[in-house]
Design an enzyme around this catalytic site. Sequence first.
Site, PDB file in Angstrom:
ATOM      1  N   GLY A  97     -35.213 -91.757 -19.536  1.00 59.15           N
ATOM      2  CA  GLY A  97     -36.513 -91.332 -20.042  1.00 59.15           C
ATOM      3  C   GLY A  97     -37.598 -91.555 -19.007  1.00 59.15           C
ATOM      4  O   GLY A  97     -37.348 -92.007 -17.889  1.00 59.15           O
ATOM      5  N   GLY A  99     -39.662 -93.520 -17.412  1.00 66.48           N
ATOM      6  CA  GLY A  99     -39.864 -94.946 -17.243  1.00 66.48           C
ATOM      7  C   GLY A  99     -41.165 -95.313 -16.569  1.00 66.48           C
ATOM      8  O   GLY A  99     -41.647 -96.432 -16.711  1.00 66.48           O
ATOM      9  N   ARG A 100     -41.736 -94.395 -15.815  1.00 63.72           N
ATOM     10  CA  ARG A 100     -43.045 -94.644 -15.200  1.00 63.72           C
ATOM     11  C   ARG A 100     -43.873 -93.370 -15.160  1.00 63.72           C
ATOM     12  O   ARG A 100     -44.612 -93.130 -14.205  1.00 63.72           O
ATOM     13  CB  ARG A 100     -42.884 -95.246 -13.813  1.00 63.72           C
ATOM     14  N   ARG A 182     -49.052 -85.215 -11.428  1.00 64.74           N
ATOM     15  CA  ARG A 182     -48.079 -84.154 -11.158  1.00 64.74           C
ATOM     16  C   ARG A 182     -48.296 -82.991 -12.115  1.00 64.74           C
ATOM     17  O   ARG A 182     -48.739 -83.170 -13.249  1.00 64.74           O
ATOM     18  CB  ARG A 182     -46.652 -84.685 -11.300  1.00 64.74           C
ATOM     19  N   ARG A 189     -35.775 -81.537 -18.156  1.00 66.73           N
ATOM     20  CA  ARG A 189     -34.699 -81.681 -17.185  1.00 66.73           C
ATOM     21  C   ARG A 189     -33.351 -81.395 -17.833  1.00 66.73           C
ATOM     22  O   ARG A 189     -33.234 -81.340 -19.056  1.00 66.73           O
ATOM     23  CB  ARG A 189     -34.683 -83.130 -16.655  1.00 66.73           C
ATOM     24  N   ASP A 259     -30.758 -86.139 -14.407  1.00 65.41           N
ATOM     25  CA  ASP A 259     -32.098 -86.359 -14.966  1.00 65.41           C
ATOM     26  C   ASP A 259     -33.186 -86.008 -13.957  1.00 65.41           C
ATOM     27  O   ASP A 259     -34.372 -86.051 -14.297  1.00 65.41           O
ATOM     28  CB  ASP A 259     -32.264 -87.804 -15.446  1.00 65.41           C
ATOM     29  N   ASN A 260     -32.788 -85.659 -12.730  1.00 64.49           N
ATOM     30  CA  ASN A 260     -33.747 -85.223 -11.713  1.00 64.49           C
ATOM     31  C   ASN A 260     -33.621 -83.733 -11.414  1.00 64.49           C
ATOM     32  O   ASN A 260     -34.086 -83.276 -10.363  1.00 64.49           O
ATOM     33  CB  ASN A 260     -33.547 -86.016 -10.418  1.00 64.49           C
ATOM     34  N   ASP A 269     -39.177 -84.846  -8.745  1.00 69.76           N
ATOM     35  CA  ASP A 269     -38.889 -86.271  -8.531  1.00 69.76           C
ATOM     36  C   ASP A 269     -38.620 -86.588  -7.066  1.00 69.76           C
ATOM     37  O   ASP A 269     -37.486 -86.827  -6.653  1.00 69.76           O
ATOM     38  CB  ASP A 269     -37.719 -86.730  -9.407  1.00 69.76           C
TER      39      ASP A 269
END
Length: 496
Positions: A97, A99-100, A182, A189, A259-260, A269
């Site tokens: 998920g 995370g930042r 961004r 994703r 996930d990227n 990412d």
Amino acid sequence: MNAVVDATGPFAGARWPNRFHTLGPDFFTLLPPQGMPDPYWVAWSPECARLLGLPGQRPADEAMLQALAGNLVAPGMQPLASVYSGHQFGVWAGQLGDGRAHLLGEIDTPAGPMELQLKGAGLTPYSRMGDGRAVLRSSVREFLCSEAMAGLGIPTTRALSITGSRLPVRREEVETAAVVLRVAPTFIRFGHFEHFAHTADDPEALRRLADFVIDTQYPQCRDEAQPYVALLRTVAERTASLMADWQAVGFCHGVMNTDNMSILGLTIDYGPFGFLDAFVPGHVCNHSDQQGRYAYVRQPNVAFWNLHALAQGLMPLIGDSEAALAALDVYKTAFPDAAMARMRAKLGLATRDDGDHRLIEDLFALMAKDATDYTIAFRRLSTFDTAAGARNDAVRDLFVDREAFDAWAVRYRDRLAAEGSVDAERALRMNRVNPKYILRNHLAEVAIRDARNGDFAEVERLRDLLARPFDEQPDRSAYADFPPDWAQQIEVSCSS
């Protein structure tokens, strides 16, 4: 609630559709960013600002600074962190998920609806063992490469700004915090589909996600007999095109986990990325990738592997494995066709010939043998003189085995003659696809060192330079030189 128009303050007059929010609470956690104390501007992209319909000049008002540092939630924003899962370095990692990252919301722009996301704005429920922060070093790299890729014409998320703070953040050493804003049409994703296929309690959540992506991003798929198969096929085609783009400019992503991988075929990412200096096909830009899974030469096959993971995520909707495999098979022809088209363009070839593949592969073999600088070699190749007896020293001197290059050059000259190529015209075409300037690691490192000392001028110079990477920009030609010896010592990792 999803059409707030703010008459004052940051993004004044903007409409926020916030369509991702309609998927429901299984897809995200609503929470505000944590922000940073005493923020200051580090960087601003006029090109990205104009994409959003904002003035190109960096705003002078304090409210925009506070909003982009995560300290102010403007009217219309509905901040959240989304949940997804994925395969990391080929191993199922389960729930992941944002995370930042905090999605501030979706805003209407002249380029269509765009999602705005803060990276580095604090803890979320998906931070796991992390602190939810980004450091100045990684933020400068992401900002510059996002905008550099856009300058190269490669699909990418964009970066509007970097805001910094003296807030300490511990990585290998104590650094200072920063936040990147961004921008993308969506940040969905491959891992979102994997999550709702494998771990979600609601079996209909996957269908809602797929329908949402089709309706908002790929409406043409809705008209096909099997919309979810069409979705998979379209993503495969876009991913193939993206991989051809990466390989053509020598870009290494570094962490091609599922996930990227963007569902839109965007570069997303930016962590331990890098552009090739010397042409080393097995180059691994990520110091954390000890097995070399994401080496430059392996990226196209990794993308295909990731597409298979996406197909598995869509199987509850597709149902027919043969139909899914047929959709994936598109990649097997789309990537090599796209890669060959880009390489012909890099060599200035205007027509097709059966021998082109061998001509290109033999050039790559020579470059790999001598570790020839990838970007400089192709840029200088535009100066190739087809006149009989021409030595072409500018290119020839890049190779240790000059006799081997001379033999290749004879074949190249004959190929150009066969299609009636005109040197001056070909040079113009080649210089439109072979960049003079790329974001080499040592250039980013110099900008980062200055930024750590409070001097952001080099960040701005690089941003401006890389917005026009194909232009000669003769007053900045030093940025196109060979990398210094110390550049070989630069290491980037998953904390970069």
